[in-house]
Enzyme design. Structure first.
Site, short mmCIF file in Angstrom:
data_model
loop_
_atom_site.label_atom_id
_atom_site.label_comp_id
_atom_site.label_asym_id
_atom_site.label_seq_id
_atom_site.Cartn_x
_atom_site.Cartn_y
_atom_site.Cartn_z
N HIS A 182 -4.34 1.61 7.82
CA HIS A 182 -3.10 2.05 8.10
C HIS A 182 -2.83 3.18 6.69
CE1 HIS A 182 1.62 1.70 7.95
NE2 HIS A 182 1.12 2.29 6.73
N GLU A 183 -3.23 2.80 5.60
CA GLU A 183 -3.19 3.89 4.69
C GLU A 183 -4.34 4.74 4.59
OE1 GLU A 183 -0.78 3.65 2.41
OE2 GLU A 183 -0.60 1.57 3.12
N GLN A 226 3.12 9.77 1.56
CA GLN A 226 4.34 8.77 1.57
C GLN A 226 5.52 9.67 0.26
OE1 GLN A 226 2.17 5.26 2.65
NE2 GLN A 226 4.25 5.41 3.77
N HIS A 261 -2.64 8.19 7.20
CA HIS A 261 -1.74 8.15 6.24
C HIS A 261 -2.01 9.68 6.04
CE1 HIS A 261 2.40 6.64 6.29
NE2 HIS A 261 1.69 5.39 5.92
N GLY A 302 1.14 -0.88 0.29
CA GLY A 302 -0.19 0.05 0.02
C GLY A 302 0.84 1.23 -0.21
N CYS A 336 6.25 -0.07 7.41
CA CYS A 336 5.20 0.98 6.13
C CYS A 336 6.66 1.44 5.82
CB CYS A 336 4.68 1.79 7.55
SG CYS A 336 4.25 3.79 6.95
N LEU A 337 6.12 1.76 4.58
CA LEU A 337 7.39 1.85 3.61
C LEU A 337 8.22 3.42 4.14
CD1 LEU A 337 5.83 1.51 0.35
CD2 LEU A 337 7.74 0.02 1.54
ZN ZN Z 1 2.32 3.25 5.59
#
Ligand code: ZN
Length: 187
Positions: A140-141, A50, A144, A45, A98-99
């Site tokens: 989670h997304e 991000q 963000h 995701g 998480c990236l």
């Molecule tokens: Zn994340």
């Protein structure tokens, strides 16, 4: 085009993102670039903040998790202007990554069932229920685009314990294996 993924500590990750307009310039390119960036980083995701764009859009392809949850087959979607209408069920813990936080995984507690309203790529409004890992990735997304990151959901004590690692992430003292932008990296 692969975009740099912003690391923890960048103010864009703390901002509540703005709605996406239907005639948003460059939207098709943005979506294409987000897919490419997410796949290159081997993520499931990616939310626009991000990649430094404070807009309410995220992409998810959860098919790498099919073995853990057969319900994730074909769960590849673009979510525009999503809204979580309801979250329900007994909270469960999952070890999330998480990236924007390379090499960090944390146990995060969330409710298992959600009802989501969102617009698809054609801007058709959809309403759909998700459960388990699918709901988890959306939550989670969704965080963000609300300006919430993973470590906002762990205890203050735990956050203190990983303070040094978080500081290393924002300084770029990590090797993510994909293109990143670090807010406190010394040149
Ligand atoms: Zn994340």
């Amino acid at each position: 085009m692969i975009l740099p993924i912003v690391a923890y500590g960048d103010p864009v990750l703390k901002k509540r993102a703005l709605p996406v307009e239907q005639d948003e310039p460059g939207l098709t390119d943005l979506i294409g670039n987000m897919w490419e960036t997410m796949y290159r980083a081997q993520g499931v995701g990616l939310a626009a903040p991000q990649v430094g764009i404070s807009k309410r859009i995220f992409v998810i392809d959860a098919t790498p998790f099919i073995e853990d949850d057969p319900g994730l087959e074909d769960f590849k979607r673009v979510f525009i202007n999503p809204e979580i209408l309801e979250e329900s069920g007994q909270e469960w813990v999952f070890n999330e990554g998480c990236l924007s936080f390379p090499d960090l995984r944390e146990d995060i507690s969330r409710k298992p069932d959600i009802r989501l309203s969102y617009q698809d790529e054609q801007f058709n409004r959809q309403e759909e229920s998700f459960t388990g890992l699918a709901a988890r990735i959306i939550q989670h997304e969704y965080d963000h685009i609300e300006g919430i990151v993973m470590v906002d959901r762990i205890s203050p004590l735990k956050k203190t314990l990983i303070r040094k690692r978080l500081s290393n992430i924002s300084k770029g003292l990590v090797n993510p294996g994909y293109l990143m932008k670090f807010p406190q990296k010394k040149r």
